[in-house]
Design a protein around this motif. Structure first.
Motif, short mmCIF file in Angstrom:
data_model
loop_
_atom_site.label_atom_id
_atom_site.label_comp_id
_atom_site.label_asym_id
_atom_site.label_seq_id
_atom_site.Cartn_x
_atom_site.Cartn_y
_atom_site.Cartn_z
N ASP A 396 0.80 -1.23 0.00
CA ASP A 396 0.00 0.00 0.00
C ASP A 396 0.83 1.28 0.00
OD1 ASP A 396 1.04 -0.22 2.52
OD2 ASP A 396 -0.88 0.05 3.58
N ASP A 419 -7.07 0.29 -3.16
CA ASP A 419 -5.84 0.20 -3.95
C ASP A 419 -4.95 1.43 -3.88
OD1 ASP A 419 -6.44 -2.37 -4.94
OD2 ASP A 419 -7.78 -1.51 -6.44
N ARG A 421 -2.27 3.99 -2.98
CA ARG A 421 -1.01 3.90 -2.25
C ARG A 421 -0.65 5.26 -1.66
NH1 ARG A 421 2.24 -0.64 -3.61
NH2 ARG A 421 1.35 -1.91 -5.29
#
Length: 518
Positions: A396, A419, A421
């Motif tokens: 992540d 999803d 990051r």
């Protein structure tokens, strides 16, 4: 930039309803594509073979230099599955409201388009421009659904239907001011702690740094007054459901009451007068209304303070300031209160991606979104080519390698909270604040969470108001125009329309709250 958008987006609504429906012919005179069940994460059965189509996608911002490289890689990956080509059209933020409105009203084929509550999504939905997505999501968008929590879907419907895919990673946007840290330190100013400190710093820049513009902002969303309202913890001034980001109508104190700025000046009136004084005093960039990218001047080394729709600063801006001013350094200052319950949320997202009814490729557009919400593909479209533009740090986090060629702009077409990051090496304080934004338990639930405004009864008044808004609002809320004179013009040209919108909004709110027993 995050949800506020960050941020002149004039709302000039004169709409023409367009016909069309999902699941029909993909081309004129051509039979419909075979129905393809979403049997896997790509939305395709194992033996499906689809004809190549090109999706036209309209999103805000500037096209990254390496966009073609990323698109080429994406198209390569999609070739043997959903078989899609991408025509991604970028629209400057300052032109977004008018450009997207004109595009939709003209009937030009667009398959995916950015919209938002602070832009004109309510008006576009009311005028029939967007396709309901419930069936398309159920059949082709399982991954899109799974990557967003149920609250995000429940509180972002319109008329009980999903009309656009919410783009978000939190329940509220971060916000701050980007400052030239090197100038602050050069002038002997200690770290900014209060709003008064911020304005005092701007005056000091004006007095002692003759080549530097003290302050600038952008559009209605990122105007000085609207930005100041984000951290109003005394009265909790917030825009209403009726007029996007406009504070001509506003809520306070989470009580479900609608206020009209033409009738109730405070506290917004004082904020407007202050901004006008700063403009007259030369603090605010004189060309603020014509700047395409409102954050560009600070990256170019020309401005000391600018509004910002996040807690941190992108690597792109950090690198740009270094290229333009070798000794230049940026920092952020926020007046956000991270205490539990201090902030109100209705769980609404600020950015959305819709499928216009005019699209000839509705099913394929949803298949593409499903594909784009798979982790590997999300990484590609969000951050660029791995190993060239970025590298993964665990599941992540990430490290940027080249933000000049490709920089993150997922918030305008991809964002999901699973999803996304975070960049390693950021300010730990900002990471802590971002964690607050992603924790629903840290918020007070808005009394109007789940409420949807139907603008149909006052559509003519909304259109009339938006024309006047386009003439005055952004200039007024950035201090460019005299406060009282401009409000008198608002009253003369849109006062009755605004009052009718207020009355209809209040009527619908009262019905909503009564149904909830409040």
């Amino acid at each position: 930039m995050k949800r506020r958008m960050s941020a002149a987006l004039a709302l000039l609504i004169a709409l023409v309803a367009l016909a069309g429906c999902a699941g029909k012919n993909e081309g004129e005179g051509k039979p419909s594509e075979p129905s393809v069940k979403a049997e896997n994460s790509a939305g395709l059965s194992s033996n499906a073979k689809l004809e190549e189509v090109t999706l036209k996608i309209m999103i805000p911002g500037d096209r990254p230099p390496d966009m073609d490289l990323v698109i080429a890689e994406a198209e390569k990956r999609m070739k043997d599955t959903i078989n899609v080509k991408l025509d991604v059209v970028f629209v400057p933020w300052s032109d977004l409201a008018q450009k997207t409105q004109v595009t939709l009203a003209s009937g030009e084929n667009i398959d995916l388009i950015f919209d938002a509550p602070w832009l004109h999504i309510n008006q576009m939905i009311a005028s029939g421009f967007y396709e309901p997505l419930d069936d398309l999501l159920a059949e082709y968008g399982k991954t899109v659904l799974d990557k967003r929590p149920q609250q995000m879907w429940d509180y972002n419907k319109y008329g009980g239907k999903i009309m656009a895919v919410p783009l978000g990673v939190s329940y509220m946007s971060g916000n701050s001011y980007i400052l030239r840290k090197d100038i602050r330190e050069k002038l002997g100013v200690p770290p900014i702690q209060t709003y008064e400190d911020l304005i005092a710093f701007a005056y000091k820049v004006k007095e002692q740094e003759k080549g530097i513009i003290p302050m600038t902002a952008g559009s209605a969303t990122y105007s000085f007054v609207a930005h100041h309202a984000l951290n109003d913890y005394e009265t909790y001034v917030r825009p209403t459901h009726a007029l996007g980001n406009s504070l001509m109508l506003y809520y306070t104190n989470n009580d479900g009451k609608v206020h009209n700025l033409l009738e109730e000046r405070e506290p917004v009136g004082t904020w407007l007068a202050n901004a006008n004084k700063w403009f007259k005093d030369g603090l605010i960039f004189k060309d603020i209304l014509t700047t395409k990218d409102f954050q560009q001047p600070i990256s170019a080394g020309k401005v000391a303070i600018v509004t910002n729709g996040a807690f941190g600063i992108s690597d792109f801006h950090k690198n740009t300031i270094k290229n333009n001013v070798p000794n230049g350094e940026l920092e952020t200052v926020t007046f956000f209160n991270p205490d539990k319950g201090a902030n109100i949320t209705n769980f609404k997202q600020w950015n959305f991606l819709a499928i216009p009814k005019v699209s000839k490729h509705k099913e394929r557009a949803m298949m593409f979104l499903n594909w784009a919400n798979e982790k590997e593909n999300y990484d590609l479209l969000s951050y660029g080519i791995e190993g060239k533009h970025w590298e993964a740090v665990g599941e992540d986090k990430m490290k940027n390698l080249d933000t000049t060629g490709y920089y993150a702009f997922g918030y305008v077409w991809l964002w999901n909270p699973v999803d996304e990051r975070t960049v390693v090496g950021g300010d730990p304080k900002n990471d802590e604040l971002d964690a607050v934004l992603r924790n629903a338990d840290m918020f007070t639930t808005d009394i109007l969470a789940g409420f949807e405004f139907d603008s149909t009864p006052v559509q003519n008044e909304v259109s009339q108001y938006n024309i006047v808004d386009g003439q005055y609002y952004t200039a007024l809320f950035n201090g460019v125009m005299d406060t009282e004179d401009t409000l008198k013009k608002f009253e003369a040209e849109a006062g009755p329309a605004l009052q009718k919108i207020q009355q209809e909004l209040q009527r619908q709110i009262d019905v909503f709250l009564a149904a909830k027993g409040k």
